[in-house]
Motif scaffolding. Structure first.
Motif, short mmCIF file in Angstrom:
data_model
loop_
_atom_site.label_atom_id
_atom_site.label_comp_id
_atom_site.label_asym_id
_atom_site.label_seq_id
_atom_site.Cartn_x
_atom_site.Cartn_y
_atom_site.Cartn_z
N MET A 47 -4.60 45.95 150.45
CA MET A 47 -3.79 45.92 149.24
C MET A 47 -2.64 46.88 149.42
O MET A 47 -2.82 48.01 149.88
CB MET A 47 -4.62 46.30 148.01
N ARG A 48 -1.45 46.42 149.09
CA ARG A 48 -0.27 47.28 149.13
C ARG A 48 0.42 47.21 147.79
O ARG A 48 0.61 46.11 147.26
CB ARG A 48 0.65 46.85 150.27
N VAL A 105 2.10 50.89 156.53
CA VAL A 105 3.17 50.93 155.54
C VAL A 105 2.69 51.73 154.32
O VAL A 105 1.56 51.53 153.86
CB VAL A 105 3.57 49.50 155.12
N PRO A 106 3.52 52.64 153.79
CA PRO A 106 3.11 53.42 152.61
C PRO A 106 2.65 52.53 151.47
O PRO A 106 3.25 51.50 151.17
CB PRO A 106 4.39 54.19 152.25
N GLY A 107 1.57 52.94 150.83
CA GLY A 107 1.01 52.18 149.72
C GLY A 107 -0.09 51.22 150.10
O GLY A 107 -0.70 50.60 149.23
N ALA A 108 -0.37 51.08 151.40
CA ALA A 108 -1.39 50.14 151.86
C ALA A 108 -2.78 50.78 151.82
O ALA A 108 -2.95 51.95 152.18
CB ALA A 108 -1.09 49.65 153.26
N ILE A 109 -3.77 50.00 151.39
CA ILE A 109 -5.17 50.44 151.32
C ILE A 109 -6.03 49.38 152.00
O ILE A 109 -5.80 48.18 151.81
CB ILE A 109 -5.63 50.62 149.85
N ALA A 112 9.69 44.73 156.32
CA ALA A 112 10.55 45.74 156.94
C ALA A 112 9.76 46.97 157.36
O ALA A 112 9.97 47.51 158.46
CB ALA A 112 11.66 46.14 155.96
N GLY A 113 8.83 47.41 156.53
CA GLY A 113 8.02 48.58 156.86
C GLY A 113 7.16 48.36 158.08
O GLY A 113 7.05 49.23 158.95
N ALA A 114 6.54 47.18 158.17
CA ALA A 114 5.71 46.88 159.33
C ALA A 114 6.55 46.77 160.59
O ALA A 114 6.15 47.23 161.67
CB ALA A 114 4.94 45.58 159.09
#
Length: 281
Positions: free
Chosen positions: A207-208, A187-191, A27-29
């Motif tokens: 990594m999310r 997306v928030p939380g993605a590295i 959903a975020g993407a």
């Protein structure tokens, strides 16, 4: 790794948590794609999961995470099918085998066809996992000006998949894939990570983290495969996820693939399988 390690058991509650994280990521993407052109796609909550259409040829055009809050009504499924049909797109449902089996019956009765499978593997995160870096390999977070480099590695690797295991049931144009990966890491939380071998960029990973679940994705350039790149990327992310407080790391692979073999060697266990069912418009 100790030989007496107990495999991770996945019950319905754990599968639901992983699938919920997956639905949030999709959903975020998809929403990130929508910010580039308003009205292009949609995100519809559906049966505990999400129905998503990002843009033409996007990997995020799918239904994900459903099956843990009951069977969707015919009206709800009608709405989802109309939404995809308005874009002349098939409805692709990724259904976990720990979800309500009645959903599979419902879909097949409505002319959905089974086209493929994908495996979800995971490992618990405890303590301070060791970082295993093969000789000459370095893993680091990307710099502020390295997103394009990261994207180029991921796209090139995905466009040239390993031949082992079940083949991917779908392929994407290079431009659509690059844009999808760009949306994914927004997306928030993605590295994002890069792996270098003797100073040359060899692989990339992401990594999310959400709800204690660390979701991994990775790719290695064809010329650098089977040289420890995936081992290093997995090791770095497992250590980072544990340090951040996640209790489980998960990876999705094609059944029987080299990627599945690699992650199982690193302590990941097969948790469940998703069936991919498709209905053409």
């Amino acid at each position: 790794m100790k030989n007496d390690r107990l495999p991770l058991f996945c019950d319905i509650a754990l599968a639901e948590r992983i699938e919920r994280a997956e639905a949030q990521l999709i959903a975020g993407a998809s929403q990130a794609a929508g910010t580039r052109e308003a009205g292009r796609g949609f995100v519809i909550p559906f049966a505990g999961g999400v129905a998503s259409y990002a843009e033409q040829d996007s990997p995020f055009n799918k239904v994900a995470g459903l099956g843990f809050t009951g069977v969707p009504s015919a009206d709800a499924l009608d709405e989802v099918e109309r939404a995809f049909a308005a874009h002349n797109a098939p409805v692709q449902v990724e259904l976990a085998n720990l979800a309500d089996p009645a959903i599979g019956v419902l879909l097949t009765e409505r002319d959905y066809r089974l086209v493929s499978f994908e495996n979800v593997l995971g490992r618990t995160l405890t303590g301070e996992p060791e970082r295993d870096m093969p000789p000459g390999v370095q893993v680091r977070h990307i710099g502020d000006d390295e997103l394009d480099t990261w994207l180029a590695v991921v796209v090139e690797a995905v466009m040239h998949p390993d031949a082992e295991g079940l083949p991917q049931h779908e392929q994407f144009p290079r431009g659509a894939l690059e844009q999808a990966e760009r949306d994914l890491v927004s997306v928030p939380g993605a590295i994002c990570y890069l792996a270098l071998l003797d100073g040359a960029v060899a692989g990339a990973a992401s990594m999310r983290m959400a709800e204690g679940v660390a979701q991994f994705g990775a790719a290695t350039l064809p010329a650098y495969r089977r040289r420890g790149i995936q081992t290093a990327l997995l090791s770095a992310r497992v250590a980072d996820a544990a340090a951040a407080g996640c209790d489980i790391a998960v990876v999705t692979t094609q059944p029987g693939s080299t990627s599945q073999h690699n992650v199982q060697r690193r302590g990941f266990d097969l948790l469940y399988t998703r069936a991919v069912l498709v209905k053409q418009p």
